[in-house]
Design a protein around this motif. Structure first.
Motif, PDB file in Angstrom:
ATOM      1  N   ILE A 157      66.882  66.563  37.941  1.00  0.00           N
ATOM      2  CA  ILE A 157      65.760  65.660  38.083  1.00  0.00           C
ATOM      3  C   ILE A 157      66.272  64.368  37.145  1.00  0.00           C
ATOM      4  N   GLN A 158      67.143  64.747  35.930  1.00  0.00           N
ATOM      5  CA  GLN A 158      67.148  64.319  34.785  1.00  0.00           C
ATOM      6  C   GLN A 158      68.641  62.922  34.655  1.00  0.00           C
ATOM      7  N   MET A 159      69.471  64.195  35.863  1.00  0.00           N
ATOM      8  CA  MET A 159      70.015  63.393  36.184  1.00  0.00           C
ATOM      9  C   MET A 159      70.177  61.483  37.146  1.00  0.00           C
ATOM     10  N   LEU A 160      68.506  62.015  37.996  1.00  0.00           N
ATOM     11  CA  LEU A 160      68.623  61.294  38.399  1.00  0.00           C
ATOM     12  C   LEU A 160      67.430  59.930  37.794  1.00  0.00           C
ATOM     13  N   GLY A 161      67.248  60.268  36.793  1.00  0.00           N
ATOM     14  CA  GLY A 161      66.470  59.840  35.695  1.00  0.00           C
ATOM     15  C   GLY A 161      67.145  59.426  35.134  1.00  0.00           C
ATOM     16  N   MET A 162      68.533  59.723  34.506  1.00  0.00           N
ATOM     17  CA  MET A 162      69.718  58.372  33.882  1.00  0.00           C
ATOM     18  C   MET A 162      69.894  57.016  35.130  1.00  0.00           C
ATOM     19  N   LEU A 163      70.292  58.383  35.819  1.00  0.00           N
ATOM     20  CA  LEU A 163      70.410  56.834  37.114  1.00  0.00           C
ATOM     21  C   LEU A 163      69.781  55.758  37.483  1.00  0.00           C
ATOM     22  N   CYS A 164      68.399  56.211  37.867  1.00  0.00           N
ATOM     23  CA  CYS A 164      67.325  55.266  37.282  1.00  0.00           C
ATOM     24  C   CYS A 164      67.324  53.991  36.070  1.00  0.00           C
ATOM     25  N   ALA A 165      67.586  54.767  35.448  1.00  0.00           N
ATOM     26  CA  ALA A 165      67.587  53.817  33.824  1.00  0.00           C
ATOM     27  C   ALA A 165      69.133  52.738  33.969  1.00  0.00           C
ATOM     28  N   CYS A 166      70.097  53.658  34.170  1.00  0.00           N
ATOM     29  CA  CYS A 166      71.260  52.560  34.548  1.00  0.00           C
ATOM     30  C   CYS A 166      71.254  51.792  35.209  1.00  0.00           C
ATOM     31  N   VAL A 167      70.665  51.623  36.306  1.00  0.00           N
ATOM     32  CA  VAL A 167      70.526  50.552  37.630  1.00  0.00           C
ATOM     33  C   VAL A 167      69.379  49.817  36.806  1.00  0.00           C
ATOM     34  N   VAL A 168      68.179  49.885  36.209  1.00  0.00           N
ATOM     35  CA  VAL A 168      67.454  48.626  36.341  1.00  0.00           C
ATOM     36  C   VAL A 168      68.180  48.293  34.991  1.00  0.00           C
ATOM     37  N   LEU A 169      68.907  48.812  34.250  1.00  0.00           N
ATOM     38  CA  LEU A 169      69.569  48.526  32.790  1.00  0.00           C
ATOM     39  C   LEU A 169      70.359  47.491  32.832  1.00  0.00           C
ATOM     40  N   CYS A 170      71.508  47.982  34.315  1.00  0.00           N
ATOM     41  CA  CYS A 170      72.617  47.070  34.701  1.00  0.00           C
ATOM     42  C   CYS A 170      72.135  45.719  35.405  1.00  0.00           C
ATOM     43  N   ARG A 171      71.023  45.752  36.484  1.00  0.00           N
ATOM     44  CA  ARG A 171      70.413  44.939  37.035  1.00  0.00           C
ATOM     45  C   ARG A 171      70.400  43.401  36.341  1.00  0.00           C
ATOM     46  N   ARG A 172      69.705  44.068  35.002  1.00  0.00           N
ATOM     47  CA  ARG A 172      68.803  42.886  33.961  1.00  0.00           C
ATOM     48  C   ARG A 172      69.692  42.332  33.935  1.00  0.00           C
ATOM     49  N   SER A 173      70.918  43.220  33.543  1.00  0.00           N
ATOM     50  CA  SER A 173      71.887  42.477  32.174  1.00  0.00           C
ATOM     51  C   SER A 173      72.698  41.431  33.751  1.00  0.00           C
ATOM     52  N   HIS A 174      72.804  41.390  34.476  1.00  0.00           N
ATOM     53  CA  HIS A 174      73.751  41.096  35.630  1.00  0.00           C
ATOM     54  C   HIS A 174      73.000  39.514  36.821  1.00  0.00           C
ATOM     55  N   ASP A 175      72.033  40.110  36.028  1.00  0.00           N
ATOM     56  CA  ASP A 175      70.410  39.322  37.031  1.00  0.00           C
ATOM     57  C   ASP A 175      69.871  38.445  36.479  1.00  0.00           C
TER      58      ASP A 175
END
Length: 253
Positions: free
Chosen positions: A222-240
């Motif tokens: 579950i924590q791996m999924l949480g890390m993945l989602c947090a990284c997606v939000v951070l990456c999308r925010r920095s590139h959008d």
């Protein structure tokens, strides 16, 4: 399309934070259960380091409460720093739970040798009184696990208590509950539990350690999924840029 993906990731993050709070309670419960059960069997298992996985599980459970709070605040406020902190702590907890799994397997493999080393000593210390800790431990185990002796009821013949009592009987904790007026006499072996306690104690302790291992594996996923989602939000925010403009506009509104 990018905004939709970010929103989906944020929704999953909020949902995962709620799961983290539930997981924290479950992990603390499992850790406490291991401590309580160990207390019932501690005379048969002398290595206190076996409790290390349970201690780590309780610590992780406590930390998950804090992680859930940080994650919710960071997601709602859309804070890059908060999300980065959230992901970093999740990574730390993930590594810790991997350590718990490894330690769980190590100590699970040591259970049988520990019990084999200790159980004969405990049975030799039995004196049949409720004030004596080894005696209480043996009576408790024999009643709870429905067993008698180390390998079977005949092992009691080799104990000091049996030789000193000279009544050709085993403790009444060996009596099957369905038998009335059982005194533990060896002249009626059918009244007694037929299976020895050593194998059942080993089985019980291994089951307890497996609870810890499976709990750690489940919540690590579950924590791996949480890390993945947090990284997606951070990456999308920095590139959008459009999303960054939206966040800035909302901040000033």
């Amino acid at each position: 399309m990018g905004q939709c993906g970010i929103t989906s990731s944020k929704t999953v993050l909020v949902f995962l934070n709620l799961i983290f709070w539930a997981a924290a309670g479950i992990l603390c419960y499992i850790g406490a259960y291991v401590f309580i059960t160990y207390d019932d069997y501690d005379h048969f298992f002398e290595d206190v380091y076996t409790l290390i996985p349970a201690i780590i599980i309780i610590a992780v459970g406590t930390l998950l409460f804090i992680i859930g709070l940080i994650g919710c605040c960071a997601t709602i406020r859309e804070s890059s720093c908060g999300l980065a902190t959230f992901a970093a702590i999740l990574l730390l907890v993930f590594v810790t739970e991997c350590v718990v799994v490894v330690l769980g397997y190590i100590y699970r493999a040591k259970v049988e040798d520990e019990v084999n080393h200790s159980i004969q000593k405990v049975y030799n210390e039995y004196n049949g009184t409720n004030t004596d800790a080894p005696s209480r431990a043996i009576d408790y185990v024999q009643r709870q696990l429905h067993c008698c002796g180390i390998h079977n009821y005949s092992d009691w013949r080799n104990t000091r208590w049996f030789k000193e009592s000279k009544n050709n009987s085993v403790p009444v904790s060996c009596c099957q509950p369905s038998i009335t007026n059982c005194t533990g006499t060896l002249t009626r072996p059918g009244d007694l539990y037929q299976e020895g306690c050593e194998a059942l104690v080993v089985k019980k302790l291994k089951e307890i350690m497996m609870y810890v291992i499976w709990a750690a594996l489940t919540f690590a996923s579950i924590q791996m999924l949480g890390m993945l989602c947090a990284c997606v939000v951070l990456c999308r925010r920095s590139h959008d840029p459009a999303y960054e403009l939206l966040v800035t506009t909302n901040s000033y509104a």
